[in-house]
Design an enzyme around this catalytic site. Structure first.
Site, PDB file in Angstrom:
ATOM      1  CG  HIS A 198       5.572 -17.758  -6.386  1.00 31.52           C
ATOM      2  ND1 HIS A 198       4.898 -16.557  -6.315  1.00 31.52           N
ATOM      3  CD2 HIS A 198       5.222 -18.452  -5.253  1.00 31.52           C
ATOM      4  CE1 HIS A 198       4.170 -16.534  -5.213  1.00 31.52           C
ATOM      5  NE2 HIS A 198       4.365 -17.659  -4.555  1.00 31.52           N
ATOM      6  CG  ASP A 202       7.213 -19.178   3.022  1.00 32.01           C
ATOM      7  OD1 ASP A 202       6.308 -18.473   2.533  1.00 32.01           O
ATOM      8  OD2 ASP A 202       7.218 -19.538   4.216  1.00 32.01           O
ATOM      9  N   GLY A 205       5.732 -13.069  -1.866  1.00 32.84           N
ATOM     10  CA  GLY A 205       4.907 -11.869  -1.815  1.00 32.84           C
ATOM     11  C   GLY A 205       5.612 -10.723  -1.127  1.00 32.84           C
ATOM     12  NE  ARG A 206       6.472 -12.790   4.056  1.00 34.37           N
ATOM     13  CZ  ARG A 206       6.940 -13.691   4.921  1.00 34.37           C
ATOM     14  NH1 ARG A 206       7.375 -13.298   6.113  1.00 34.37           N
ATOM     15  NH2 ARG A 206       6.990 -14.969   4.589  1.00 34.37           N
ATOM     16  CB  ILE A 207      10.994 -11.065  -1.784  1.00 36.94           C
ATOM     17  CG1 ILE A 207      11.580 -11.826  -0.587  1.00 36.94           C
ATOM     18  CG2 ILE A 207      12.113 -10.578  -2.703  1.00 36.94           C
ATOM     19  CD1 ILE A 207      12.553 -11.043   0.259  1.00 36.94           C
ATOM     20  CE1 TYR A 241      -2.109 -12.386  -2.728  1.00 33.29           C
ATOM     21  CE2 TYR A 241      -4.080 -13.034  -1.524  1.00 33.29           C
ATOM     22  CZ  TYR A 241      -2.729 -12.727  -1.537  1.00 33.29           C
ATOM     23  OH  TYR A 241      -2.007 -12.779  -0.374  1.00 33.29           O
TER      24      TYR A 241
END
Length: 362
Positions: A198, A202, A205-207, A241
């Site tokens: 992580h 922010d 998740g998308r990257i 998840y």
């Protein structure tokens, strides 16, 4: 809970390929079939990449809570005068994906690429624009339900001072892996490890999901970055998840995650194989209709462009095909009379909708 300390890659001792052998065979077979179908499509696969990529951007952003439809994004792409931050987020994702494809011709998947993709993702005034776009985090972050605190988080990623170390290890694994795993298995590991680290405040998740098609394209498993699985992951997002979180615990979490990932790939490519078949049928049918209505060689370019941009205006079609505006208007009016396309009937900035294709893509 304390910040998590992931294993560095490779993680051979935690992987048992026999546990997901059948899933890998099914997924790799259908990925190959999908690539062949895209090459043979009557339209030209390049024209399908835009709507497929936009749909991926919609679904990936939806996982993170962005509420916007494919239609709304396509409309916003034509007329950006009406502010729509959710649609802008989706277009940022699409632009980052395109940037990544072009960037791989110049340099490898690396920190340089991750940071540039993140900067694009957080541009143009979207949420997260003030959360260090294009930079790895320098503070502790945590994951959990809305309103949770560090004490009630479901997962606490590694400490910020360790991010560079873990990302360096991930880069080495991406570009010089020391295991003998199939690329589809490797990308499952890469995606999970990225989400565990992580590295940004922010947009992780998308990257991480943009990384999936870029990696498979980079290792030549696919011909374009055209393998998207966010639609399946969005439908199963709580399982997604849970399986990701399982890789952070002792036990069989990595094998279960890889099995789930491969099943998701197989579901998506199977759906896409059927979708390409349906699109080919539609293209053949509507092109024949259009050629019977419009006596011009330009009609082929016109119809193909409608597959690239299923919501469009005259200016868009004219610029993509080179057909003059006045001629475009006449052609589009003919197609609308025969109910091949429909318009919003506005006098100015009229938009046209190719619903036959949109219905298949939605």
């Amino acid at each position: 809970m304390k910040p998590f300390k992931p294993y560095e890659l490779p993680i051979d001792e935690q992987i048992n390929p026999m546990e997901f052998y059948n899933e890998l065979i099914n997924a790799s077979t259908n990925v190959g079939k999908y690539q062949v179908m895209l090459k043979k499509t009557k339209i030209n696969e390049y024209f399908l990449i835009t709507p497929f990529s936009l749909q991926e951007a919609v679904q990936s952003s939806k996982i993170e809570g962005t509420q916007v439809t494919l239609d709304e994004v396509l409309e916003f792409d034509i007329d950006k005068n009406k502010k729509n931050n959710d649609a802008q987020e989706v277009l940022n994702y699409y632009n980052a994906l395109n940037y990544g494809e072009n960037a791989l011709e110049r340099y490898p998947i690396s920190t340089r690429l991750f940071k540039k993709l993140h900067k694009i993702l957080m541009s143009s005034g979207v949420r997260g624009q003030n959360r260090a776009p294009g930079e790895y985090r320098s503070i502790q972050n945590f994951i959990g339900p809305e309103g949770c605190t560090l004490e009630t988080a479901t997962f606490i990623p590694p400490q910020p001072q360790l991010v560079d170390q873990y990302m360096s290890n991930l880069e080495k694994y991406i570009n010089n892996p020391k295991d003998s795993l199939h690329p589809l298995v490797r990308v499952a590991i890469i995606h999970a490890q990225f989400e565990t680290i992580h590295p940004f405040l922010d947009g992780n998740g998308r990257i991480g999901r943009i990384l999936i098609p870029l990696y498979l394209y980079d290792v030549n498993l696919i011909d374009y970055p055209n393998l998207f699985i966010s639609e399946v992951l969005e439908k199963d997002k709580h399982k997604y998840y849970r399986m990701l979180n399982g890789t952070r615990k002792e036990g069989n979490g990595w094998n279960e995650w890889i099995k789930f990932f491969l099943e998701s790939v197989n579901k998506q490519v199977t759906k896409n194989i059927n979708l390409v078949e349906e699109i080919d049928k539609l293209y053949k049918r509507d092109l024949e209709k259009a050629m019977g209505l419009i006596n011009s060689t330009n009609v082929v370019d016109l119809v193909k462009t409608m597959y690239q941009k299923p919501i469009f205006d005259v200016k868009t079609i004219s610029s993509l095909t080179g057909i003059p505006d006045t001629t475009c208007r006449r052609y589009l009016s003919t197609l609308e009379e025969e109910k091949i396309i429909f318009s919003d009937n506005k006098m100015r900035n009229r938009k046209y909708y190719y619903y036959n294709l949109l219905d298949l893509l939605r």
